[in-house]
Scaffold this motif. Structure first.
Motif, PDB file in Angstrom:
ATOM      1  N   LEU A 129       0.870  -1.169   0.000  1.00  0.00           N
ATOM      2  CA  LEU A 129       0.000   0.000   0.000  1.00  0.00           C
ATOM      3  C   LEU A 129       0.906   1.217   0.000  1.00  0.00           C
ATOM      4  O   LEU A 129       1.683   1.407   0.933  1.00  0.00           O
ATOM      5  N   GLU A 130       0.836   1.975  -1.053  1.00  0.00           N
ATOM      6  CA  GLU A 130       1.662   3.177  -1.111  1.00  0.00           C
ATOM      7  C   GLU A 130       0.923   4.313  -0.420  1.00  0.00           C
ATOM      8  O   GLU A 130      -0.244   4.595  -0.726  1.00  0.00           O
ATOM      9  N   ILE A 131       1.627   4.933   0.506  1.00  0.00           N
ATOM     10  CA  ILE A 131       1.068   6.053   1.256  1.00  0.00           C
ATOM     11  C   ILE A 131       1.977   7.243   1.008  1.00  0.00           C
ATOM     12  O   ILE A 131       3.161   7.193   1.327  1.00  0.00           O
ATOM     13  N   SER A 132       1.457   8.281   0.419  1.00  0.00           N
ATOM     14  CA  SER A 132       2.253   9.488   0.288  1.00  0.00           C
ATOM     15  C   SER A 132       1.439  10.677   0.739  1.00  0.00           C
ATOM     16  O   SER A 132       0.216  10.682   0.638  1.00  0.00           O
ATOM     17  N   ALA A 133       2.165  11.626   1.257  1.00  0.00           N
ATOM     18  CA  ALA A 133       1.518  12.809   1.794  1.00  0.00           C
ATOM     19  C   ALA A 133       0.903  13.628   0.659  1.00  0.00           C
ATOM     20  O   ALA A 133       1.542  13.868  -0.353  1.00  0.00           O
ATOM     21  N   ASN A 134      -0.332  14.038   0.849  1.00  0.00           N
ATOM     22  CA  ASN A 134      -0.997  14.948  -0.074  1.00  0.00           C
ATOM     23  C   ASN A 134      -0.406  16.334   0.181  1.00  0.00           C
ATOM     24  O   ASN A 134      -0.379  16.812   1.312  1.00  0.00           O
ATOM     25  N   GLU A 135       0.057  16.996  -0.866  1.00  0.00           N
ATOM     26  CA  GLU A 135       0.751  18.278  -0.698  1.00  0.00           C
ATOM     27  C   GLU A 135      -0.114  19.314   0.007  1.00  0.00           C
ATOM     28  O   GLU A 135       0.368  20.063   0.864  1.00  0.00           O
ATOM     29  N   ALA A 136      -1.381  19.378  -0.307  1.00  0.00           N
ATOM     30  CA  ALA A 136      -2.272  20.354   0.339  1.00  0.00           C
ATOM     31  C   ALA A 136      -2.396  20.061   1.833  1.00  0.00           C
ATOM     32  O   ALA A 136      -2.391  20.991   2.659  1.00  0.00           O
ATOM     33  N   ASP A 137      -2.490  18.783   2.192  1.00  0.00           N
ATOM     34  CA  ASP A 137      -2.575  18.414   3.606  1.00  0.00           C
ATOM     35  C   ASP A 137      -1.283  18.750   4.348  1.00  0.00           C
ATOM     36  O   ASP A 137      -1.314  19.216   5.488  1.00  0.00           O
ATOM     37  N   VAL A 138      -0.150  18.519   3.699  1.00  0.00           N
ATOM     38  CA  VAL A 138       1.139  18.835   4.321  1.00  0.00           C
ATOM     39  C   VAL A 138       1.228  20.339   4.570  1.00  0.00           C
ATOM     40  O   VAL A 138       1.618  20.786   5.656  1.00  0.00           O
ATOM     41  N   ARG A 139       0.848  21.120   3.583  1.00  0.00           N
ATOM     42  CA  ARG A 139       0.904  22.584   3.725  1.00  0.00           C
ATOM     43  C   ARG A 139      -0.011  23.054   4.866  1.00  0.00           C
ATOM     44  O   ARG A 139       0.376  23.898   5.676  1.00  0.00           O
ATOM     45  N   LYS A 140      -1.212  22.513   4.924  1.00  0.00           N
ATOM     46  CA  LYS A 140      -2.170  22.898   5.972  1.00  0.00           C
ATOM     47  C   LYS A 140      -1.637  22.513   7.356  1.00  0.00           C
ATOM     48  O   LYS A 140      -1.715  23.299   8.308  1.00  0.00           O
ATOM     49  N   TYR A 141      -1.081  21.311   7.464  1.00  0.00           N
ATOM     50  CA  TYR A 141      -0.514  20.847   8.734  1.00  0.00           C
ATOM     51  C   TYR A 141       0.638  21.758   9.178  1.00  0.00           C
ATOM     52  O   TYR A 141       0.693  22.191  10.324  1.00  0.00           O
ATOM     53  N   LEU A 142       1.550  22.044   8.266  1.00  0.00           N
ATOM     54  CA  LEU A 142       2.705  22.879   8.607  1.00  0.00           C
ATOM     55  C   LEU A 142       2.285  24.286   9.007  1.00  0.00           C
ATOM     56  O   LEU A 142       2.811  24.858   9.973  1.00  0.00           O
ATOM     57  N   ASP A 143       1.331  24.835   8.283  1.00  0.00           N
ATOM     58  CA  ASP A 143       0.832  26.169   8.626  1.00  0.00           C
ATOM     59  C   ASP A 143       0.267  26.175  10.048  1.00  0.00           C
ATOM     60  O   ASP A 143       0.544  27.086  10.838  1.00  0.00           O
ATOM     61  N   GLY A 144      -0.508  25.150  10.368  1.00  0.00           N
ATOM     62  CA  GLY A 144      -1.072  25.041  11.716  1.00  0.00           C
ATOM     63  C   GLY A 144       0.004  24.881  12.781  1.00  0.00           C
ATOM     64  O   GLY A 144      -0.083  25.470  13.868  1.00  0.00           O
TER      65      GLY A 144
END
Length: 189
Positions: A129-144
């Protein structure tokens, strides 16, 4: 039933040898056995005594052989290795895993790792199962995270472009980072 887990940490590569990692698994299994019975099996007692008396560390081969024997005492073992690709002695650990898992009908194995040829070769056609971070989710997480961490916020206030630089750099580096492989007996090549 037993659940065992090891985490390969890049920052502790020198301390996390293949024999130490398999020794950790053996220790976890032994602890579970002690919960089930006050008397440990002879394999564990002999293994432990031989190294206590000689004040030596067990080899990878000794850990794996003892673990293979003791694993038969369980109806099912769930064995997880997180960040397998971070192990410094990856070839040795993969050889030990192959020896442990081949023919072990009662061990279910899960590993997380980035793609590496020797890891992919070991698991062959095992489900992945390939799991990769969704770029939009990463950006939202980092901003928070930047907004929640006072120390980071103080740096960002001093240099407003720093937040976007942090977010942009990490979001680009996060892509394609994780792959999970699941092994069940019979799947290993």
């Amino acid at each position: 039933m037993a659940v065992v887990y090891i985490y390969c940490n890049y920052n502790e590569r020198r301390q996390q040898t293949a024999s130490d990692l398999m020794g950790s698994v053996l220790h976890q299994i032994s602890s579970k056995l002690l919960l089930l019975s006050p008397v440990l099996p002879n394999e564990i007692v002999t293994f432990h005594s031989s190294h206590i008396c000689t004040q030596t560390r067990p080899s990878l081969h000794e850990c794996t052989n003892t673990l293979r024997k003791v694993a038969k005492l369980f109806s099912r073992i769930f064995f997880t290795i997180d960040a397998l690709d971070e192990c410094a002695e990856i070839c040795e650990l993969l050889a030990a895993l192959r020896g442990l898992l081949l023919g072990a009908e009662n061990i279910s194995f899960l590993a997380t790792s980035r793609h590496m040829k020797n890891i992919d070769d070991l698991f062959g056609d095992a489900p992945q199962l390939e799991i990769s971070a969704n770029e939009a989710d990463v950006r939202k997480y980092l901003d928070g995270q930047i907004k929640r961490k006072p120390r980071l916020m103080s740096h960002v206030r001093k240099n407003p472009s720093l937040a976007s630089e942090i977010i942009e750099t990490i979001a680009q580096k996060a892509q394609g980072m994780y792959v999970s492989s699941f092994y069940r007996s019979g799947d290993l090549h």
